[in-house]
Scaffold this motif. Sequence first.
Motif, PDB file in Angstrom:
ATOM      1  N   ILE A 247       0.829  -1.406   0.227  1.00  0.00           N
ATOM      2  CA  ILE A 247      -0.132  -0.684   0.094  1.00  0.00           C
ATOM      3  C   ILE A 247       0.386   1.810   0.826  1.00  0.00           C
ATOM      4  N   GLN A 248       0.762   2.323  -1.211  1.00  0.00           N
ATOM      5  CA  GLN A 248       1.783   3.404  -1.084  1.00  0.00           C
ATOM      6  C   GLN A 248       1.191   4.283   0.405  1.00  0.00           C
ATOM      7  N   ALA A 249       2.168   4.921   0.456  1.00  0.00           N
ATOM      8  CA  ALA A 249       2.005   5.867   2.000  1.00  0.00           C
ATOM      9  C   ALA A 249       1.186   6.699   1.770  1.00  0.00           C
ATOM     10  N   ASP A 250       0.670   7.655   0.375  1.00  0.00           N
ATOM     11  CA  ASP A 250      -0.914   8.379  -0.011  1.00  0.00           C
ATOM     12  C   ASP A 250      -1.968   7.525  -0.331  1.00  0.00           C
ATOM     13  N   ASP A 251      -1.830   6.697  -0.122  1.00  0.00           N
ATOM     14  CA  ASP A 251      -3.072   5.918  -0.543  1.00  0.00           C
ATOM     15  C   ASP A 251      -4.025   6.045   0.457  1.00  0.00           C
ATOM     16  N   HIS A 252      -5.332   6.090   0.005  1.00  0.00           N
ATOM     17  CA  HIS A 252      -6.574   6.877   0.914  1.00  0.00           C
ATOM     18  C   HIS A 252      -6.772   5.565   1.949  1.00  0.00           C
ATOM     19  N   LEU A 253      -6.312   4.050   1.515  1.00  0.00           N
ATOM     20  CA  LEU A 253      -6.842   3.318   2.863  1.00  0.00           C
ATOM     21  C   LEU A 253      -5.964   3.727   3.715  1.00  0.00           C
ATOM     22  N   LEU A 254      -4.425   3.947   4.204  1.00  0.00           N
ATOM     23  CA  LEU A 254      -4.079   4.486   5.100  1.00  0.00           C
ATOM     24  C   LEU A 254      -4.441   5.483   6.484  1.00  0.00           C
ATOM     25  N   ARG A 255      -5.481   6.631   5.499  1.00  0.00           N
ATOM     26  CA  ARG A 255      -5.766   7.922   5.832  1.00  0.00           C
ATOM     27  C   ARG A 255      -5.907   7.497   7.482  1.00  0.00           C
ATOM     28  N   ASP A 256      -7.361   6.579   7.770  1.00  0.00           N
ATOM     29  CA  ASP A 256      -8.644   6.605   8.975  1.00  0.00           C
ATOM     30  C   ASP A 256      -7.636   5.553   9.935  1.00  0.00           C
ATOM     31  N   ARG A 257      -8.160   4.563   9.364  1.00  0.00           N
ATOM     32  CA  ARG A 257      -7.736   3.330  10.466  1.00  0.00           C
ATOM     33  C   ARG A 257      -7.682   1.894   9.039  1.00  0.00           C
ATOM     34  N   TYR A 258      -7.098   1.160   8.633  1.00  0.00           N
ATOM     35  CA  TYR A 258      -6.922   0.327   7.847  1.00  0.00           C
ATOM     36  C   TYR A 258      -6.460  -0.896   8.780  1.00  0.00           C
ATOM     37  N   SER A 259      -7.580  -2.568   8.055  1.00  0.00           N
ATOM     38  CA  SER A 259      -8.024  -3.789   8.250  1.00  0.00           C
ATOM     39  C   SER A 259      -7.075  -4.855   7.497  1.00  0.00           C
ATOM     40  N   ILE A 260      -6.315  -5.783   7.277  1.00  0.00           N
ATOM     41  CA  ILE A 260      -6.434  -6.954   6.405  1.00  0.00           C
ATOM     42  C   ILE A 260      -6.686  -8.360   7.496  1.00  0.00           C
ATOM     43  N   LEU A 261      -7.255  -8.870   6.485  1.00  0.00           N
ATOM     44  CA  LEU A 261      -7.704 -10.611   6.962  1.00  0.00           C
ATOM     45  C   LEU A 261      -6.530 -11.139   6.984  1.00  0.00           C
ATOM     46  N   VAL A 262      -6.014 -12.200   6.892  1.00  0.00           N
ATOM     47  CA  VAL A 262      -4.980 -13.076   5.847  1.00  0.00           C
ATOM     48  C   VAL A 262      -5.313 -14.518   6.276  1.00  0.00           C
ATOM     49  N   LYS A 263      -5.481 -14.926   4.998  1.00  0.00           N
ATOM     50  CA  LYS A 263      -5.911 -16.113   4.819  1.00  0.00           C
ATOM     51  C   LYS A 263      -5.085 -17.212   4.507  1.00  0.00           C
ATOM     52  N   GLN A 264      -4.546 -18.202   4.488  1.00  0.00           N
ATOM     53  CA  GLN A 264      -3.892 -18.622   4.765  1.00  0.00           C
ATOM     54  C   GLN A 264      -4.178 -20.484   4.612  1.00  0.00           C
ATOM     55  N   PHE A 265      -4.118 -20.667   3.034  1.00  0.00           N
ATOM     56  CA  PHE A 265      -4.609 -22.595   2.852  1.00  0.00           C
ATOM     57  C   PHE A 265      -3.303 -23.497   2.674  1.00  0.00           C
ATOM     58  N   VAL A 266      -3.275 -24.669   3.134  1.00  0.00           N
ATOM     59  CA  VAL A 266      -2.424 -25.400   2.949  1.00  0.00           C
ATOM     60  C   VAL A 266      -3.222 -26.515   2.352  1.00  0.00           C
ATOM     61  N   GLN A 267      -2.439 -26.627   1.225  1.00  0.00           N
ATOM     62  CA  GLN A 267      -3.389 -27.112  -0.414  1.00  0.00           C
ATOM     63  C   GLN A 267      -1.794 -28.480  -0.916  1.00  0.00           C
ATOM     64  N   SER A 268      -2.471 -29.241  -2.346  1.00  0.00           N
ATOM     65  CA  SER A 268      -1.898 -30.760  -2.198  1.00  0.00           C
ATOM     66  C   SER A 268      -0.927 -29.960  -3.301  1.00  0.00           C
ATOM     67  N   ALA A 269       0.074 -30.545  -3.442  1.00  0.00           N
ATOM     68  CA  ALA A 269       0.735 -30.503  -4.915  1.00  0.00           C
ATOM     69  C   ALA A 269       0.118 -29.905  -5.836  1.00  0.00           C
ATOM     70  N   ASP A 270      -1.177 -30.843  -6.140  1.00  0.00           N
ATOM     71  CA  ASP A 270      -1.473 -30.234  -8.320  1.00  0.00           C
ATOM     72  C   ASP A 270      -2.784 -28.793  -7.742  1.00  0.00           C
ATOM     73  N   ALA A 271      -2.738 -29.525  -6.718  1.00  0.00           N
ATOM     74  CA  ALA A 271      -3.738 -27.940  -6.744  1.00  0.00           C
ATOM     75  C   ALA A 271      -2.691 -26.415  -6.754  1.00  0.00           C
ATOM     76  N   ASN A 272      -1.195 -26.661  -6.277  1.00  0.00           N
ATOM     77  CA  ASN A 272      -0.424 -25.950  -6.237  1.00  0.00           C
ATOM     78  C   ASN A 272       0.158 -25.732  -7.695  1.00  0.00           C
ATOM     79  N   ASN A 273       0.069 -26.464  -7.725  1.00  0.00           N
ATOM     80  CA  ASN A 273       0.300 -26.689  -9.588  1.00  0.00           C
ATOM     81  C   ASN A 273      -0.321 -26.151 -10.371  1.00  0.00           C
ATOM     82  N   PHE A 274      -1.798 -26.167  -9.970  1.00  0.00           N
ATOM     83  CA  PHE A 274      -3.353 -25.651 -10.862  1.00  0.00           C
ATOM     84  C   PHE A 274      -3.190 -24.335 -10.843  1.00  0.00           C
ATOM     85  N   TYR A 275      -2.812 -23.445  -9.504  1.00  0.00           N
ATOM     86  CA  TYR A 275      -2.959 -21.788  -9.104  1.00  0.00           C
ATOM     87  C   TYR A 275      -2.019 -20.860  -9.470  1.00  0.00           C
ATOM     88  N   LYS A 276      -0.527 -21.819  -9.919  1.00  0.00           N
ATOM     89  CA  LYS A 276       0.665 -21.621 -10.405  1.00  0.00           C
ATOM     90  C   LYS A 276       0.299 -21.604 -11.094  1.00  0.00           C
TER      91      LYS A 276
END
Length: 410
Positions: A247-276
Amino acid sequence: MNFKKNYIIICFLLLTTMLFDCTEPFNAVTETFEDALVIEATITDELKTQEIKLSRTIALEEGSEPNYVTSAQVSIEGSNSMVYNFEHTAYGVYESAEQFQAQLGVSYKLKIAVNGRQYSSSTQVLPSKVEIEKVYGELINIENGLGVQIFVDSEEAQGNANYFRYEYEETYQIIAKNHFPFDLVLDPEEWADDVQTGLFCSERPIWVRRPLNEKTCYLSDVSNDIFVTSINGVNESRVLKYPIRFIQADDHLLRDRYSILVKQFVQSADANNFYKILKEFGDDESLLIENQPGFVQGNIFSEVNENEKVIGFFDVSSMSSKRIFFNYKDFEIERKPSYLFECDEFRDYNFGAIGPPFTEHDERGFLFRLLKDHGYKFFGQDMCVVFIVKAECGNCTSFASGEKPLFWED
């Protein structure tokens, strides 16, 4: 992968690439088109209502609106003899009739029936779970300029947990730049006796308090990119400092308060290859390469026609998530980012005289129409002078939600 990505997949996987001079106007026309089922299907070890999304491919000239599939029969069968049925809710989204979670040691298969055709996936098992250790931001200076880079670290991986995919949801707070706690009742009949003297200079102004939610609002968005990584062949048995969002320093997202929810999925080798592969197709640099493959095979197939193309992957993943909050001050960014709209003010020194009667070309009539018909808001009053701003500057509910999310921390 979501429906927004389906259009990208269609462009890259099913259509003949046409080489053209980029300096000339170009109207994309489909040379060859194959109608194919598009499936987004990931179930996780979360106890929840699981979702599966179905659509069909569209030709380029038909626009970017997805062609939703709304009359399919969808189920997931487990090797433990459990069967989970899904019901269509809206826009091609199918939700499980009951909450359930994927379990270790159980294999799962997706079954779909639509228009007399049967489809099924290969069996998938749940990988070992790996928790996110932390999500954090650092102020860095890169080619795009100064900004906050958000990273993810995982805990130590165990068992068959080698491949990771990430998504994020971001929510940011918006405090209306020119909010004024009161509004004037714009009732010409109430003004009739005061037109000549000026309403704000009389004893009969009619002010009402605005709803509190017009000042503080919230907007949310979800990631559309594909984030995949692997710890195969590396010294560490964990993901370290994986970049998820800049997020760039002058982006309005940071003006007041910002939150991010990160989701981590552990997946199979085949799924990883497909998404790659899908991620590589999404890179701008790959748009005009001459040796694009025509189709990326997932793990879902037609049961009656082995040559029918089906786009998508049935994935069973363990999931963990973590949320953080911050704003520009937390990273010692010197300048407060600008508001997301330009907020010019209109002023009138005898605003009370704008009530009827006025002519079509009367400037006072113009200001009245801004307030009455175009959503402009009062920003303040100083004796007989009033200030008027666009709705989005004085009332954030004109473009965002005034309801505070349950997860929000001030």
